[in-house]
Design a protein around this motif. Structure first.
Motif, PDB file in Angstrom:
ATOM      1  N   TYR A  44      52.709  90.778  34.078  1.00 54.41           N
ATOM      2  CA  TYR A  44      51.838  89.803  33.424  1.00 54.41           C
ATOM      3  C   TYR A  44      51.721  88.532  34.253  1.00 54.41           C
ATOM      4  O   TYR A  44      52.481  88.287  35.182  1.00 54.41           O
ATOM      5  CB  TYR A  44      52.344  89.466  32.017  1.00 54.41           C
ATOM      6  CG  TYR A  44      53.579  88.584  31.960  1.00 54.41           C
ATOM      7  CD1 TYR A  44      53.469  87.195  31.897  1.00 54.41           C
ATOM      8  CD2 TYR A  44      54.859  89.127  31.941  1.00 54.41           C
ATOM      9  CE1 TYR A  44      54.593  86.385  31.841  1.00 54.41           C
ATOM     10  CE2 TYR A  44      55.985  88.320  31.870  1.00 54.41           C
ATOM     11  CZ  TYR A  44      55.845  86.947  31.822  1.00 54.41           C
ATOM     12  OH  TYR A  44      56.962  86.151  31.762  1.00 54.41           O
ATOM     13  N   ILE A  51      50.881  84.954  27.644  1.00 52.34           N
ATOM     14  CA  ILE A  51      51.089  86.201  28.378  1.00 52.34           C
ATOM     15  C   ILE A  51      49.772  86.959  28.415  1.00 52.34           C
ATOM     16  O   ILE A  51      49.111  87.137  27.381  1.00 52.34           O
ATOM     17  CB  ILE A  51      52.184  87.049  27.704  1.00 52.34           C
ATOM     18  CG1 ILE A  51      53.554  86.400  27.936  1.00 52.34           C
ATOM     19  CG2 ILE A  51      52.159  88.491  28.210  1.00 52.34           C
ATOM     20  CD1 ILE A  51      54.701  87.092  27.215  1.00 52.34           C
ATOM     21  N   PHE A  53      47.762  90.384  30.600  1.00 53.49           N
ATOM     22  CA  PHE A  53      47.864  91.486  31.558  1.00 53.49           C
ATOM     23  C   PHE A  53      46.588  92.300  31.522  1.00 53.49           C
ATOM     24  O   PHE A  53      45.823  92.237  30.556  1.00 53.49           O
ATOM     25  CB  PHE A  53      49.093  92.374  31.273  1.00 53.49           C
ATOM     26  CG  PHE A  53      49.143  92.944  29.884  1.00 53.49           C
ATOM     27  CD1 PHE A  53      48.539  94.153  29.579  1.00 53.49           C
ATOM     28  CD2 PHE A  53      49.805  92.273  28.873  1.00 53.49           C
ATOM     29  CE1 PHE A  53      48.584  94.686  28.311  1.00 53.49           C
ATOM     30  CE2 PHE A  53      49.858  92.797  27.582  1.00 53.49           C
ATOM     31  CZ  PHE A  53      49.247  94.001  27.297  1.00 53.49           C
ATOM     32  N   CYS A  73      55.589  91.198  22.186  1.00 58.09           N
ATOM     33  CA  CYS A  73      55.926  91.156  23.605  1.00 58.09           C
ATOM     34  C   CYS A  73      57.367  90.686  23.746  1.00 58.09           C
ATOM     35  O   CYS A  73      57.792  89.769  23.043  1.00 58.09           O
ATOM     36  CB  CYS A  73      55.014  90.185  24.350  1.00 58.09           C
ATOM     37  SG  CYS A  73      53.326  90.758  24.526  1.00 58.09           S
ATOM     38  N   VAL A 105      43.542  86.967  36.073  1.00 54.36           N
ATOM     39  CA  VAL A 105      44.837  87.631  35.877  1.00 54.36           C
ATOM     40  C   VAL A 105      44.987  88.778  36.871  1.00 54.36           C
ATOM     41  O   VAL A 105      46.067  88.984  37.434  1.00 54.36           O
ATOM     42  CB  VAL A 105      44.982  88.117  34.417  1.00 54.36           C
ATOM     43  CG1 VAL A 105      46.242  88.948  34.234  1.00 54.36           C
ATOM     44  CG2 VAL A 105      44.991  86.912  33.468  1.00 54.36           C
ATOM     45  N   VAL A 109      48.347  89.575  39.205  1.00 56.73           N
ATOM     46  CA  VAL A 109      49.096  90.814  38.987  1.00 56.73           C
ATOM     47  C   VAL A 109      48.861  91.789  40.138  1.00 56.73           C
ATOM     48  O   VAL A 109      49.806  92.412  40.631  1.00 56.73           O
ATOM     49  CB  VAL A 109      48.731  91.431  37.619  1.00 56.73           C
ATOM     50  CG1 VAL A 109      49.358  92.799  37.446  1.00 56.73           C
ATOM     51  CG2 VAL A 109      49.171  90.501  36.488  1.00 56.73           C
TER      52      VAL A 109
END
Length: 159
Positions: A44, A51, A53, A73, A105, A109
């Motif tokens: 994440y 958070i 992802f 989470c 994101v 990631v």
């Protein structure tokens, strides 16, 4: 755990924010159609402090979230009991298909997964890498955790 000890090991909001910023793996639980939990580990990034992802549009977690947005989470670490730390966030998983947010994101990631230097959210990256990430994100959506409750612990505080 007694309230006194529980309060002693609880992280402050600033400690929690720092802890989440320093980590990058989260265990994500959604609810399957039969009511059982679906649990996976994801990389994440923090998007506006939350958070976030990326995952395939057709993944089980997205199917579950579209039916029931309930999500938990867990970010945790430590090996010995007196080292255990964690943050459990309970709330809703928001499925976001907005491409700019997805790419913010995805850059973080994707760089981490490829073993490349990890940019800050919104920071530009090498154009060749950007092209690969844009292609990888074409079949993905963004999931953002919108917490209604945060439970934390840091056993190092117990002394």
């Amino acid at each position: 755990m007694a309230g006194g000890k529980r309060d002693k090991i609880k992280m402050t909001p600033d400690e929690t924010a720092s802890y989440l910023a320093d980590n990058f793996k989260v265990q994500v639980a959604t609810i399957n159609k039969d009511g059982s939990p679906h649990l996976v580990t994801m990389f994440y990034a923090l998007l506006d402090g939350k958070i976030a992802f990326t995952t395939y549009k057709s993944s089980q977690k997205v199917v579950n979230l579209r039916r029931n947005p309930g999500m938990t989470c867990l970010v945790e670490d430590g090996v010995e009991y007196n080292e255990l730390r964690g943050a459990q966030l309970n709330g809703r998983g928001l499925v976001v298909e907005e491409r700019d947010e997805l790419l913010k994101v995805g850059r973080v990631v994707g760089s981490r997964m490829a073993g490349l230097p990890v940019p800050a959210i919104g920071e530009p990256i090498d154009p060749a890498i950007e092209a690969g990430i844009e292609q990888a994100m074409s079949k993905r959506v963004l999931v953002v955790m919108d917490p209604t409750e945060v439970v934390t612990w840091d056993h190092r505080k117990a002394g």
